[in-house]
Design a protein around this motif. Structure first.
Motif, mmCIF file in Angstrom:
data_model
loop_
_atom_site.group_PDB
_atom_site.id
_atom_site.type_symbol
_atom_site.label_atom_id
_atom_site.label_comp_id
_atom_site.label_asym_id
_atom_site.label_seq_id
_atom_site.Cartn_x
_atom_site.Cartn_y
_atom_site.Cartn_z
ATOM 1 N N LYS A 20 3.296 54.194 -15.442
ATOM 2 C CA LYS A 20 2.481 53.525 -14.420
ATOM 3 C C LYS A 20 2.366 54.355 -13.135
ATOM 4 C CE LYS A 20 1.871 50.013 -17.075
ATOM 5 N NZ LYS A 20 2.522 48.728 -16.849
ATOM 6 N N ARG A 21 1.310 54.049 -12.384
ATOM 7 C CA ARG A 21 1.136 54.613 -11.037
ATOM 8 C C ARG A 21 1.943 53.733 -10.075
ATOM 9 N NH1 ARG A 21 -4.951 54.085 -9.907
ATOM 10 N NH2 ARG A 21 -4.431 52.051 -10.791
ATOM 11 N N VAL A 22 2.908 54.327 -9.411
ATOM 12 C CA VAL A 22 3.868 53.565 -8.618
ATOM 13 C C VAL A 22 3.603 53.738 -7.126
ATOM 14 C CG1 VAL A 22 6.321 53.287 -8.076
ATOM 15 C CG2 VAL A 22 5.612 53.800 -10.429
ATOM 16 N N GLY A 23 3.557 52.625 -6.425
ATOM 17 C CA GLY A 23 3.540 52.641 -4.965
ATOM 18 C C GLY A 23 4.904 52.196 -4.466
ATOM 19 N N ILE A 24 5.419 52.839 -3.433
ATOM 20 C CA ILE A 24 6.765 52.545 -2.963
ATOM 21 C C ILE A 24 6.743 52.248 -1.465
ATOM 22 C CG2 ILE A 24 9.117 53.408 -2.679
ATOM 23 C CD1 ILE A 24 8.683 55.211 -5.075
ATOM 24 N N LEU A 25 7.220 51.053 -1.103
ATOM 25 C CA LEU A 25 7.450 50.695 0.293
ATOM 26 C C LEU A 25 8.908 51.004 0.601
ATOM 27 C CD1 LEU A 25 6.928 49.362 3.048
ATOM 28 C CD2 LEU A 25 7.248 47.126 1.944
ATOM 29 N N ARG A 49 4.394 57.870 -12.348
ATOM 30 C CA ARG A 49 3.805 58.760 -11.343
ATOM 31 C C ARG A 49 3.825 58.113 -9.961
ATOM 32 N NH1 ARG A 49 -1.406 59.875 -9.272
ATOM 33 N NH2 ARG A 49 -2.451 58.440 -10.709
ATOM 34 N N LEU A 50 4.396 58.805 -9.001
ATOM 35 C CA LEU A 50 4.338 58.351 -7.611
ATOM 36 C C LEU A 50 2.902 58.498 -7.129
ATOM 37 C CD1 LEU A 50 5.815 57.428 -5.008
ATOM 38 C CD2 LEU A 50 6.113 59.853 -4.454
ATOM 39 N N ALA A 51 2.265 57.373 -6.763
ATOM 40 C CA ALA A 51 0.851 57.403 -6.407
ATOM 41 C C ALA A 51 0.595 57.115 -4.932
ATOM 42 C CB ALA A 51 0.079 56.396 -7.265
ATOM 43 N N ALA A 52 1.512 56.398 -4.270
ATOM 44 C CA ALA A 52 1.327 56.077 -2.849
ATOM 45 C C ALA A 52 2.669 55.685 -2.258
ATOM 46 C CB ALA A 52 0.312 54.952 -2.674
ATOM 47 N N PRO A 93 -0.879 45.269 3.014
ATOM 48 C CA PRO A 93 -1.640 46.276 2.255
ATOM 49 C C PRO A 93 -3.051 45.787 1.944
ATOM 50 C CG PRO A 93 0.543 45.940 1.295
ATOM 51 C CD PRO A 93 0.358 44.861 2.322
ATOM 52 N N THR A 94 -4.009 46.672 2.072
ATOM 53 C CA THR A 94 -5.387 46.333 1.761
ATOM 54 C C THR A 94 -5.645 46.512 0.267
ATOM 55 O OG1 THR A 94 -6.203 48.586 2.084
ATOM 56 C CG2 THR A 94 -6.068 47.164 4.048
ATOM 57 N N SER A 95 -6.770 45.972 -0.181
ATOM 58 C CA SER A 95 -7.130 46.129 -1.596
ATOM 59 C C SER A 95 -7.343 47.594 -1.935
ATOM 60 C CB SER A 95 -8.387 45.317 -1.911
ATOM 61 O OG SER A 95 -9.470 45.715 -1.067
ATOM 62 N N GLY A 96 -7.842 48.371 -0.963
ATOM 63 C CA GLY A 96 -8.037 49.803 -1.192
ATOM 64 C C GLY A 96 -6.720 50.527 -1.409
ATOM 65 N N MET A 97 -5.712 50.168 -0.629
ATOM 66 C CA MET A 97 -4.390 50.772 -0.793
ATOM 67 C C MET A 97 -3.816 50.429 -2.165
ATOM 68 S SD MET A 97 -2.639 49.830 2.875
ATOM 69 C CE MET A 97 -3.391 50.252 4.448
ATOM 70 N N LEU A 98 -3.914 49.166 -2.526
ATOM 71 C CA LEU A 98 -3.329 48.715 -3.787
ATOM 72 C C LEU A 98 -4.134 49.167 -4.995
ATOM 73 C CD1 LEU A 98 -2.176 45.109 -2.830
ATOM 74 C CD2 LEU A 98 -0.850 47.222 -2.846
ATOM 75 N N GLY A 99 -5.385 49.545 -4.769
ATOM 76 C CA GLY A 99 -6.214 50.020 -5.866
ATOM 77 C C GLY A 99 -5.740 51.340 -6.444
ATOM 78 N N MET A 100 -4.857 52.005 -5.730
ATOM 79 C CA MET A 100 -4.358 53.301 -6.181
ATOM 80 C C MET A 100 -3.104 53.178 -7.037
ATOM 81 S SD MET A 100 -4.857 55.617 -2.782
ATOM 82 C CE MET A 100 -4.695 57.091 -3.772
ATOM 83 N N ILE A 101 -2.554 51.945 -7.163
ATOM 84 C CA ILE A 101 -1.275 51.784 -7.850
ATOM 85 C C ILE A 101 -1.355 50.691 -8.910
ATOM 86 C CG2 ILE A 101 -0.026 52.562 -5.802
ATOM 87 C CD1 ILE A 101 0.732 49.674 -5.220
#
Length: 391
Positions: A20-25, A49-52, A93-101
């Motif tokens: 998966k494409r992973v976003g990390i806070l 994969r680290l995506a954001a 987080p916006t939908s655009g930010m989350l669209g990457m993960i």
């Protein structure tokens, strides 16, 4: 030694994260036991994969020193992925930010105080993830002051802000993973929440007993002692008393040019504070309130965490300052404060307007403390249904 949720996750990555494409806070304390940062760990993995990357108040590296200093995102210079600020133009987080993960991992070190903003960034991320239909993972970390008793008023819904978004006491004893469970049960039942629990942690412990390294959760949280007094002394942010920002021991020191230390110590001796000793100690802040000005001050020395009550202590201190200072010396700050433009800063920190009324009208403190106990009993009946860790 306590094993954090991140340690469990790194040792055996859940199948649901693989590929998966992973976003990390995350922020500075988001590390493994060998001090590897979570972003480095996931960047180096081949099975996802680290995506954001997302960062809360004070930034990913703890670089913004004071409150209400926003920071903006960028492209990570090593990983080449976007770094999004959730303490700037956006706190959710916006939908655009989350669209990457495909999923979000939230790895934040909380300090056990309702007023610390990281759990409310978690809440906003849960809300955004529900709306986007993506799962959220929370590798759990210790509540550094789990041993300190429940203390302070329970926040009322009409006082919800970015420094408080759930009906819990000021000193709540939950871990961030348990907080996520609480938020899902009350506000986001459709949240696809996955908590990776710690091993070896007990609620009646302090961070110094975990075997884990203390990495500053925020610039003015330099040590465990700071976290122990913080749930009460943070109230001074809403007063014209210095809470010790601009010194090396914020929240343990407090004062002001108008303070009368000897009179104050005499008044507080009569209140028989539990688990601490107060000592006169002047200081000159290097920034924030009274920067460059000598403050008559007091240092709080916690001597017994089993009986110390941070919010009760702060109430006694503020009420005593009101009694011992000159006429109209002690002032409550007006809004704005932490994105709130109408409610009084002291009220959103304390949980409602009652504590401020008790102080300003010089009412007896005992009924106020008893009110907190009654409210906490209600909270505990609900929390006991989801509590994970033993005493």
């Amino acid at each position: 030694m306590v094993q954090t949720g991140l340690e469990q996750m790194a040792g055996a990555l859940p199948e649901a994260i693989k590929g998966k494409r992973v976003g990390i806070l995350c922020h500075a304390p988001s590390i493994l036991s060998d001090f590897t940062h979570i972003t480095t760990h996931f960047f180096n993995r081949s099975d996802c994969r680290l995506a954001a990357v997302f960062g809360p108040q004070h930034g990913i590296s703890g670089q913004t020193q004071d409150n209400m200093i926003e920071w903006e995102g960028t492209i990570h210079p090593v990983f080449g992925v976007p770094v999004y600020s959730l303490y700037g133009e956006h706190r959710k987080p916006t939908s655009g930010m989350l669209g990457m993960i495909d999923l979000m991992i939230v790895d934040l070190q909380d300090v056990g105080a309702r007023l610390y903003t990281y759990v409310w960034t978690l809440k906003l991320c849960m809300e955004a993830c529900v709306e986007a239909g993506i799962p959220i993972w929370v590798p759990d970390r210790p509540n550094p002051i789990g041993r300190i008793a429940y203390d302070g008023p329970v926040l009322k819904e009409e006082f919800f802000t970015f420094v408080g978004g759930a009906c819990i006491p000021m000193c709540h004893r939950m871990t961030i993973g348990e907080m996520a469970l609480w938020l899902r049960s009350v506000y986001y039942p459709k949240c696809e929440l996955n908590v990776v629990w710690m091993k070896g942690w007990r609620r009646d412990s302090l961070f110094s007993e975990t075997g884990l390294p203390w990495v500053l959760p925020s610039p003015n949280m330099p040590a465990l002692n700071t976290a122990i007094v913080y749930p009460g002394m943070v109230l001074l942010e809403a007063l014209n008393l210095s809470e010790g920002r601009g010194t090396t021991i914020p929240f343990e020191l407090f004062g002001a040019p108008f303070l009368k230390p000897q009179k104050l110590l005499k008044a507080l001796k009569a209140s028989a504070l539990r688990g601490c000793i107060l000592r006169e100690h002047g200081f000159i802040p290097t920034f924030n309130k009274y920067s460059g000005t000598y403050c008559e001050g007091i240092q709080i020395h916690v001597t017994d965490t089993a009986v110390f009550r941070p919010v009760e202590t702060a109430l006694e201190i503020i009420a005593a300052v009101m009694e011992t200072s000159g006429t109209d010396e002690l002032k409550f700050k007006n809004p704005p404060y932490e994105y709130e433009n109408e409610l009084m800063p002291f009220d959103i920190l304390s949980g409602d307007s009652q504590m401020r009324k008790v102080i300003t009208e010089r009412l007896p403190l005992k009924p106020e403390k008893e009110r907190w106990k009654e409210e906490t009993e209600t909270f505990l009946r609900e929390f006991s249904q989801i509590a994970v860790y033993k005493e």
